[in-house]
Design a protein around this motif. Sequence first.
Motif, PDB file in Angstrom:
ATOM      1  N   LEU A 148      18.611  64.630   5.384  1.00 44.96           N
ATOM      2  CA  LEU A 148      18.599  63.936   4.088  1.00 44.96           C
ATOM      3  C   LEU A 148      19.715  64.436   3.177  1.00 44.96           C
ATOM      4  N   LEU A 149      19.961  65.751   3.184  1.00 49.82           N
ATOM      5  CA  LEU A 149      21.049  66.299   2.371  1.00 49.82           C
ATOM      6  C   LEU A 149      22.412  65.865   2.906  1.00 49.82           C
ATOM      7  N   LEU A 150      22.563  65.798   4.215  1.00 47.70           N
ATOM      8  CA  LEU A 150      23.827  65.326   4.793  1.00 47.70           C
ATOM      9  C   LEU A 150      24.083  63.874   4.407  1.00 47.70           C
ATOM     10  N   VAL A 151      23.053  63.063   4.457  1.00 48.57           N
ATOM     11  CA  VAL A 151      23.185  61.658   4.054  1.00 48.57           C
ATOM     12  C   VAL A 151      23.531  61.566   2.567  1.00 48.57           C
ATOM     13  N   ALA A 152      22.888  62.397   1.752  1.00 46.85           N
ATOM     14  CA  ALA A 152      23.197  62.406   0.314  1.00 46.85           C
ATOM     15  C   ALA A 152      24.659  62.791   0.079  1.00 46.85           C
ATOM     16  N   GLY A 153      25.137  63.800   0.809  1.00 46.16           N
ATOM     17  CA  GLY A 153      26.541  64.199   0.691  1.00 46.16           C
ATOM     18  C   GLY A 153      27.484  63.078   1.078  1.00 46.16           C
ATOM     19  N   PHE A 154      27.132  62.361   2.130  1.00 43.07           N
ATOM     20  CA  PHE A 154      27.934  61.216   2.567  1.00 43.07           C
ATOM     21  C   PHE A 154      27.993  60.153   1.471  1.00 43.07           C
ATOM     22  N   TYR A 155      26.850  59.866   0.860  1.00 43.71           N
ATOM     23  CA  TYR A 155      26.815  58.822  -0.154  1.00 43.71           C
ATOM     24  C   TYR A 155      27.506  59.223  -1.452  1.00 43.71           C
ATOM     25  N   VAL A 197      39.960  69.887   3.773  1.00 41.00           N
ATOM     26  CA  VAL A 197      39.854  71.342   3.922  1.00 41.00           C
ATOM     27  C   VAL A 197      39.173  71.942   2.693  1.00 41.00           C
ATOM     28  N   THR A 198      39.494  71.403   1.529  1.00 37.79           N
ATOM     29  CA  THR A 198      38.864  71.879   0.298  1.00 37.79           C
ATOM     30  C   THR A 198      37.357  71.644   0.330  1.00 37.79           C
ATOM     31  N   HIS A 199      36.930  70.464   0.770  1.00 34.83           N
ATOM     32  CA  HIS A 199      35.493  70.183   0.889  1.00 34.83           C
ATOM     33  C   HIS A 199      34.818  71.201   1.800  1.00 34.83           C
ATOM     34  N   PHE A 200      35.425  71.440   2.939  1.00 36.90           N
ATOM     35  CA  PHE A 200      34.845  72.369   3.909  1.00 36.90           C
ATOM     36  C   PHE A 200      34.719  73.774   3.304  1.00 36.90           C
ATOM     37  N   PHE A 201      35.776  74.245   2.657  1.00 38.31           N
ATOM     38  CA  PHE A 201      35.747  75.599   2.126  1.00 38.31           C
ATOM     39  C   PHE A 201      34.896  75.732   0.872  1.00 38.31           C
ATOM     40  N   ILE A 202      34.744  74.673   0.104  1.00 36.93           N
ATOM     41  CA  ILE A 202      33.777  74.711  -0.993  1.00 36.93           C
ATOM     42  C   ILE A 202      32.376  74.901  -0.411  1.00 36.93           C
ATOM     43  N   GLY A 203      32.102  74.187   0.696  1.00 34.00           N
ATOM     44  CA  GLY A 203      30.815  74.374   1.365  1.00 34.00           C
ATOM     45  C   GLY A 203      30.650  75.800   1.887  1.00 34.00           C
ATOM     46  N   LEU A 204      31.700  76.355   2.472  1.00 36.63           N
ATOM     47  CA  LEU A 204      31.641  77.727   2.996  1.00 36.63           C
ATOM     48  C   LEU A 204      31.429  78.732   1.866  1.00 36.63           C
ATOM     49  N   ILE A 205      32.155  78.578   0.778  1.00 41.11           N
ATOM     50  CA  ILE A 205      31.995  79.490  -0.372  1.00 41.11           C
ATOM     51  C   ILE A 205      30.580  79.402  -0.926  1.00 41.11           C
ATOM     52  N   THR A 206      30.067  78.190  -1.065  1.00 38.24           N
ATOM     53  CA  THR A 206      28.711  78.002  -1.560  1.00 38.24           C
ATOM     54  C   THR A 206      27.695  78.603  -0.593  1.00 38.24           C
ATOM     55  N   ALA A 207      27.936  78.422   0.703  1.00 39.08           N
ATOM     56  CA  ALA A 207      27.023  78.979   1.706  1.00 39.08           C
ATOM     57  C   ALA A 207      26.999  80.494   1.657  1.00 39.08           C
ATOM     58  N   SER A 231      34.453  66.106   6.319  1.00 38.28           N
ATOM     59  CA  SER A 231      34.565  67.434   5.711  1.00 38.28           C
ATOM     60  C   SER A 231      33.475  67.660   4.670  1.00 38.28           C
ATOM     61  N   SER A 232      33.107  66.615   3.965  1.00 40.34           N
ATOM     62  CA  SER A 232      32.029  66.725   2.988  1.00 40.34           C
ATOM     63  C   SER A 232      30.699  67.016   3.676  1.00 40.34           C
ATOM     64  N   VAL A 233      30.429  66.286   4.739  1.00 41.68           N
ATOM     65  CA  VAL A 233      29.192  66.510   5.496  1.00 41.68           C
ATOM     66  C   VAL A 233      29.183  67.917   6.100  1.00 41.68           C
ATOM     67  N   ALA A 234      30.329  68.370   6.622  1.00 45.04           N
ATOM     68  CA  ALA A 234      30.408  69.721   7.193  1.00 45.04           C
ATOM     69  C   ALA A 234      30.166  70.777   6.123  1.00 45.04           C
ATOM     70  N   GLY A 235      30.714  70.571   4.921  1.00 44.94           N
ATOM     71  CA  GLY A 235      30.487  71.516   3.828  1.00 44.94           C
ATOM     72  C   GLY A 235      29.027  71.604   3.437  1.00 44.94           C
ATOM     73  N   VAL A 236      28.360  70.463   3.357  1.00 41.91           N
ATOM     74  CA  VAL A 236      26.928  70.449   3.044  1.00 41.91           C
ATOM     75  C   VAL A 236      26.139  71.124   4.168  1.00 41.91           C
ATOM     76  N   ALA A 237      26.523  70.886   5.402  1.00 42.43           N
ATOM     77  CA  ALA A 237      25.831  71.507   6.537  1.00 42.43           C
ATOM     78  C   ALA A 237      25.922  73.025   6.481  1.00 42.43           C
ATOM     79  N   LEU A 238      27.063  73.552   6.067  1.00 42.39           N
ATOM     80  CA  LEU A 238      27.192  75.009   5.929  1.00 42.39           C
ATOM     81  C   LEU A 238      26.202  75.558   4.899  1.00 42.39           C
TER      82      LEU A 238
END
Length: 147
Positions: A27-34, A133-143, A62-69
Amino acid sequence: MNTTTSLAGVLGHGALAIVSYAVLGVLLLVAGFYVVDLATPGRLSTVIRTDRNPNATVLATSSVAGVALVVAASIWSSGGELREGLLATLVFGLVGIAVQTLGMIAFDKIAGISVRELVRDDALRPAAVLLGVTHFFIGLITAVAVL
């Protein structure tokens, strides 16, 4: 593990936790996609599937990957308490999506990189890779902050 706890009870609790976290994670991945979909002209799924737009694909994946992290880190840090872990995963997942959204807005305003303009272009652009790349690393930093 408590010796009075039955194997069936432990397995049942574990299976419930897996299903619960999986459903919440999806559900969170879908929310990130939307959220990315809201920032793009047209339906993002159509832009990716039918128009085969590489810029939209980079941004969405990249957005979905960031949320997944963030989701994975939230689950990891939950300490085995299902209810609290699910609540933390929900909150931290939503925070991750919000931070990525703010990142998109910041790049648009500060660096002049517009997501809307990127997804109108059929050729892969360096700006899309930078934002991805920024989306992915924002997710990594948040994780990592969750841990």
